[in-house]
Design a protein around this motif. Structure first.
Motif, PDB file in Angstrom:
ATOM      1  N   PHE A 122       9.340  -1.441  -8.769  1.00  0.00           N
ATOM      2  CA  PHE A 122       9.197  -0.511  -7.930  1.00  0.00           C
ATOM      3  C   PHE A 122      10.484   0.455  -8.072  1.00  0.00           C
ATOM      4  CE2 PHE A 122       9.550   2.057  -3.900  1.00  0.00           C
ATOM      5  CZ  PHE A 122       8.553   2.859  -4.103  1.00  0.00           C
ATOM      6  N   TYR A 123      10.518   1.662  -8.651  1.00  0.00           N
ATOM      7  CA  TYR A 123      11.607   2.481  -9.017  1.00  0.00           C
ATOM      8  C   TYR A 123      11.667   3.227  -7.689  1.00  0.00           C
ATOM      9  CZ  TYR A 123      11.640   0.924 -13.681  1.00  0.00           C
ATOM     10  OH  TYR A 123      11.642   0.331 -15.179  1.00  0.00           O
ATOM     11  N   THR A 124      12.560   2.820  -6.921  1.00  0.00           N
ATOM     12  CA  THR A 124      12.684   3.186  -5.397  1.00  0.00           C
ATOM     13  C   THR A 124      12.989   5.007  -5.540  1.00  0.00           C
ATOM     14  OG1 THR A 124      13.553   1.286  -4.770  1.00  0.00           O
ATOM     15  CG2 THR A 124      14.004   3.069  -3.378  1.00  0.00           C
ATOM     16  N   GLU A 125      13.943   5.152  -6.741  1.00  0.00           N
ATOM     17  CA  GLU A 125      14.426   6.569  -6.813  1.00  0.00           C
ATOM     18  C   GLU A 125      13.639   7.429  -7.913  1.00  0.00           C
ATOM     19  OE1 GLU A 125      18.674   6.435  -6.867  1.00  0.00           O
ATOM     20  OE2 GLU A 125      18.749   5.805  -4.717  1.00  0.00           O
ATOM     21  N   GLY A 126      12.656   6.665  -8.467  1.00  0.00           N
ATOM     22  CA  GLY A 126      11.901   7.227  -9.891  1.00  0.00           C
ATOM     23  C   GLY A 126      12.384   6.729 -10.763  1.00  0.00           C
ATOM     24  N   MET A 127      11.496   6.745 -11.935  1.00  0.00           N
ATOM     25  CA  MET A 127      11.755   6.212 -13.191  1.00  0.00           C
ATOM     26  C   MET A 127      12.726   7.019 -14.014  1.00  0.00           C
ATOM     27  SD  MET A 127       8.283   4.683 -14.488  1.00  0.00           S
ATOM     28  CE  MET A 127       7.067   4.123 -13.463  1.00  0.00           C
ATOM     29  N   ALA A 128      12.639   8.186 -13.871  1.00  0.00           N
ATOM     30  CA  ALA A 128      13.614   9.121 -14.670  1.00  0.00           C
ATOM     31  C   ALA A 128      15.175   9.221 -14.600  1.00  0.00           C
ATOM     32  CB  ALA A 128      13.207  10.665 -14.346  1.00  0.00           C
ATOM     33  N   ARG A 129      15.431   8.679 -13.485  1.00  0.00           N
ATOM     34  CA  ARG A 129      17.014   8.492 -13.135  1.00  0.00           C
ATOM     35  C   ARG A 129      17.381   7.102 -13.096  1.00  0.00           C
ATOM     36  NH1 ARG A 129      16.268  11.565  -7.687  1.00  0.00           N
ATOM     37  NH2 ARG A 129      15.595  13.658  -8.572  1.00  0.00           N
ATOM     38  N   SER A 130      16.542   6.058 -13.394  1.00  0.00           N
ATOM     39  CA  SER A 130      16.940   4.671 -13.402  1.00  0.00           C
ATOM     40  C   SER A 130      17.510   4.467 -14.726  1.00  0.00           C
ATOM     41  CB  SER A 130      15.552   3.779 -13.148  1.00  0.00           C
ATOM     42  OG  SER A 130      16.048   2.560 -13.312  1.00  0.00           O
ATOM     43  N   LYS A 131      18.527   3.479 -14.653  1.00  0.00           N
ATOM     44  CA  LYS A 131      19.244   2.708 -15.624  1.00  0.00           C
ATOM     45  C   LYS A 131      18.555   1.547 -16.160  1.00  0.00           C
ATOM     46  CE  LYS A 131      23.837   4.740 -14.885  1.00  0.00           C
ATOM     47  NZ  LYS A 131      23.155   6.022 -15.473  1.00  0.00           N
ATOM     48  N   LEU A 132      17.429   1.167 -15.415  1.00  0.00           N
ATOM     49  CA  LEU A 132      16.601   0.067 -15.652  1.00  0.00           C
ATOM     50  C   LEU A 132      15.481   0.563 -16.713  1.00  0.00           C
ATOM     51  CD1 LEU A 132      16.023  -2.876 -15.338  1.00  0.00           C
ATOM     52  CD2 LEU A 132      14.472  -2.454 -13.377  1.00  0.00           C
ATOM     53  N   ALA A 158       2.594   6.247  -6.560  1.00  0.00           N
ATOM     54  CA  ALA A 158       2.379   5.501  -7.993  1.00  0.00           C
ATOM     55  C   ALA A 158       3.250   5.623  -9.079  1.00  0.00           C
ATOM     56  CB  ALA A 158       0.801   5.651  -8.380  1.00  0.00           C
ATOM     57  N   ARG A 159       3.794   7.102  -9.020  1.00  0.00           N
ATOM     58  CA  ARG A 159       4.790   7.482 -10.250  1.00  0.00           C
ATOM     59  C   ARG A 159       5.833   6.503 -10.177  1.00  0.00           C
ATOM     60  NH1 ARG A 159       6.478   9.878  -6.052  1.00  0.00           N
ATOM     61  NH2 ARG A 159       8.332  11.423  -5.950  1.00  0.00           N
ATOM     62  N   LYS A 160       6.269   5.865  -9.132  1.00  0.00           N
ATOM     63  CA  LYS A 160       7.398   4.875  -9.075  1.00  0.00           C
ATOM     64  C   LYS A 160       7.085   3.449  -9.265  1.00  0.00           C
ATOM     65  CE  LYS A 160      10.011   7.757  -5.709  1.00  0.00           C
ATOM     66  NZ  LYS A 160      10.526   7.721  -4.395  1.00  0.00           N
ATOM     67  N   VAL A 161       5.720   3.211  -9.607  1.00  0.00           N
ATOM     68  CA  VAL A 161       5.412   1.785  -9.809  1.00  0.00           C
ATOM     69  C   VAL A 161       5.257   1.587 -11.160  1.00  0.00           C
ATOM     70  CG1 VAL A 161       3.594   0.137  -9.379  1.00  0.00           C
ATOM     71  CG2 VAL A 161       4.471   1.634  -7.462  1.00  0.00           C
ATOM     72  N   ALA A 162       5.615   0.350 -11.719  1.00  0.00           N
ATOM     73  CA  ALA A 162       5.482   0.294 -13.133  1.00  0.00           C
ATOM     74  C   ALA A 162       5.078  -1.158 -13.376  1.00  0.00           C
ATOM     75  CB  ALA A 162       6.761   0.671 -14.159  1.00  0.00           C
ATOM     76  N   VAL A 163       4.571  -1.692 -14.375  1.00  0.00           N
ATOM     77  CA  VAL A 163       4.045  -2.914 -14.750  1.00  0.00           C
ATOM     78  C   VAL A 163       4.862  -3.027 -16.381  1.00  0.00           C
ATOM     79  CG1 VAL A 163       2.785  -4.862 -15.686  1.00  0.00           C
ATOM     80  CG2 VAL A 163       1.917  -2.969 -13.665  1.00  0.00           C
ATOM     81  N   VAL A 164       5.743  -4.031 -16.240  1.00  0.00           N
ATOM     82  CA  VAL A 164       6.478  -3.956 -17.780  1.00  0.00           C
ATOM     83  C   VAL A 164       5.602  -5.331 -18.465  1.00  0.00           C
ATOM     84  CG1 VAL A 164       8.449  -4.467 -19.115  1.00  0.00           C
ATOM     85  CG2 VAL A 164       8.554  -3.131 -16.860  1.00  0.00           C
ATOM     86  N   PHE A 165       5.058  -5.047 -19.556  1.00  0.00           N
ATOM     87  CA  PHE A 165       4.157  -6.315 -20.218  1.00  0.00           C
ATOM     88  C   PHE A 165       5.431  -6.537 -21.174  1.00  0.00           C
ATOM     89  CE2 PHE A 165       1.097  -3.128 -18.614  1.00  0.00           C
ATOM     90  CZ  PHE A 165       0.093  -3.942 -18.251  1.00  0.00           C
ATOM     91  N   LEU A 166       5.553  -8.008 -21.318  1.00  0.00           N
ATOM     92  CA  LEU A 166       6.371  -8.826 -21.974  1.00  0.00           C
ATOM     93  C   LEU A 166       5.666  -9.476 -23.195  1.00  0.00           C
ATOM     94  CD1 LEU A 166       8.545 -10.023 -19.030  1.00  0.00           C
ATOM     95  CD2 LEU A 166       8.776  -8.062 -20.442  1.00  0.00           C
ATOM     96  N   SER A 167       6.309  -9.826 -24.216  1.00  0.00           N
ATOM     97  CA  SER A 167       5.757 -10.679 -25.213  1.00  0.00           C
ATOM     98  C   SER A 167       5.696 -11.957 -24.825  1.00  0.00           C
ATOM     99  CB  SER A 167       6.682 -10.460 -26.447  1.00  0.00           C
ATOM    100  OG  SER A 167       8.178 -10.915 -26.144  1.00  0.00           O
ATOM    101  N   ASP A 168       6.474 -12.581 -23.833  1.00  0.00           N
ATOM    102  CA  ASP A 168       6.387 -13.885 -23.436  1.00  0.00           C
ATOM    103  C   ASP A 168       6.931 -13.931 -21.895  1.00  0.00           C
ATOM    104  OD1 ASP A 168       5.981 -16.619 -23.586  1.00  0.00           O
ATOM    105  OD2 ASP A 168       7.403 -16.888 -25.352  1.00  0.00           O
ATOM    106  N   ALA A 180       0.740  -1.147   0.012  1.00  0.00           N
ATOM    107  CA  ALA A 180      -0.092   0.075   0.173  1.00  0.00           C
ATOM    108  C   ALA A 180       0.826   1.122   0.080  1.00  0.00           C
ATOM    109  CB  ALA A 180      -0.760   0.023   1.314  1.00  0.00           C
ATOM    110  N   GLU A 181       2.084   1.197   0.664  1.00  0.00           N
ATOM    111  CA  GLU A 181       2.956   2.286   0.653  1.00  0.00           C
ATOM    112  C   GLU A 181       3.534   2.737  -0.554  1.00  0.00           C
ATOM    113  OE1 GLU A 181       7.124   3.434   2.857  1.00  0.00           O
ATOM    114  OE2 GLU A 181       5.720   2.381   3.997  1.00  0.00           O
ATOM    115  N   GLN A 182       3.974   1.382  -1.313  1.00  0.00           N
ATOM    116  CA  GLN A 182       4.476   1.940  -2.650  1.00  0.00           C
ATOM    117  C   GLN A 182       3.519   2.217  -3.810  1.00  0.00           C
ATOM    118  OE1 GLN A 182       5.784  -2.530  -3.104  1.00  0.00           O
ATOM    119  NE2 GLN A 182       8.070  -1.611  -3.060  1.00  0.00           N
ATOM    120  N   LEU A 183       2.323   1.780  -3.190  1.00  0.00           N
ATOM    121  CA  LEU A 183       1.117   2.308  -4.683  1.00  0.00           C
ATOM    122  C   LEU A 183       0.758   3.900  -4.121  1.00  0.00           C
ATOM    123  CD1 LEU A 183      -1.117  -0.679  -4.731  1.00  0.00           C
ATOM    124  CD2 LEU A 183       0.388   0.110  -6.477  1.00  0.00           C
ATOM    125  N   ARG A 184       1.185   4.386  -3.092  1.00  0.00           N
ATOM    126  CA  ARG A 184       0.700   5.598  -2.658  1.00  0.00           C
ATOM    127  C   ARG A 184       1.853   6.644  -3.508  1.00  0.00           C
ATOM    128  NH1 ARG A 184      -0.887   3.963   2.313  1.00  0.00           N
ATOM    129  NH2 ARG A 184       1.198   3.771   3.328  1.00  0.00           N
TER     130      ARG A 184
END
Length: 181
Positions: free
Chosen positions: A138-148, A98-108, A92-96
Motif C-alpha cells: 500500500f503506497y500511502t502517498e501514491g506510487m509516483a512519489r515512492s522510492k520503493l 486502488a491506485r495506491k494498491v499494488a501486488v508485486v509478483f516475484l520469481s520466487d 476495504a478503505e485501502q481498496l477504495r
C-alpha cells in the motif's frame, strides 16, 4: 489457463512489443486464445502445460527469438492468480484507493533476511506485506512519489519482480473469467 506478466516492456519507449505481435508469438508457441491487457505485457491464455516455470522460459526464449529482447516473464496459473487476489491483506478503505494498491509478483519466495533488508532500506511510509511469491504494497502517498520501486525491490530481494496495480489485477481476473476459467 495461465497469466503471464512481462517485466519492463513498452516503458519509456524501450523494449517495445505490440500486443498483437505478442498474441501471435503465444500462438506460435502453441498457447491458445491469448488475450492481452493494456500495453505492458499482461496476457491470459490456455496451455496444457502445468509447469508455469517452464511456460515462462518458453515465452522468454520466444521473445528473444522474435524481438531480440531479453524480457523476464512472471507466470501464475489461473488458480494461483486467483489465490493471490483472495489472500490480499488490504482493508476495504485501502481498496477504495486502488491506485495506491499494488501486488508485486516475484520469481520466487523471498528469504526472511532479504525481506528484513528491503524493509530496512525503505524510508517511506509504504506498508509492505509479504506472502509466498508476492508482496502486497500500500503506497500511502501514491506510487509516483515512492522510492520503493522495482529496482529497489529486486536489489534487496535478489529476485525478479514485476508490479501490477490492483485495478489491473482485477481486469486480469475478469479476462480469465471471460476466457472460461
Amino acid at each position: 489457463m495461465a497469466v503471464s506478466l512481462l517485466r519492463g516492456i513498452n516503458v519509456g519507449g524501450r523494449n517495445k512489443i505490440r500486443m498483437a505481435d505478442l498474441r501471435e508469438l503465444y500462438a506460435s508457441l502453441g498457447f491458445r486464445n491469448a488475450r492481452t491487457l493494456l500495453q505492458s505485457g499482461n496476457a491470459v491464455f490456455e496451455t496444457a502445460e502445468s509447469d508455469m516455470t517452464l511456460v515462462g522460459r518458453e515465452i522468454e526464449a520466444g521473445i528473444r527469438r522474435a524481438f531480440s529482447l531479453d524480457i523476464r516473464v512472471i507466470m501464475r496459473s489461473a488458480a494461483e492468480f486467483e489465490a493471490v487476489l483472495q489472500r490480499h491483506p488490504f482493508s476495504a478503505e485501502q481498496l477504495r484507493e486502488a491506485r495506491k494498491v499494488a501486488v508485486v509478483f516475484l520469481s520466487d519466495a523471498p528469504t526472511a533476511d532479504a525481506l528484513t533488508e528491503l524493509r530496512a532500506s525503505n524510508t517511506g511510509p509504504e506498508i509492505i506485506h509479504a506472502d509466498g511469491c508476492e508482496l502486497y504494497i500500500f503506497y500511502t502517498e501514491g506510487m509516483a512519489r515512492s522510492k520503493l520501486d522495482n529496482k529497489r525491490i529486486e536489489r534487496h530481494l535478489r529476485l525478479v519482480s514485476t508490479a501490477r496495480n490492483w485495478n489491473t489485477c482485477l481486469k486480469l481476473r475478469k479476462l480469465l473469467s471471460e476466457a472460461g476459467n
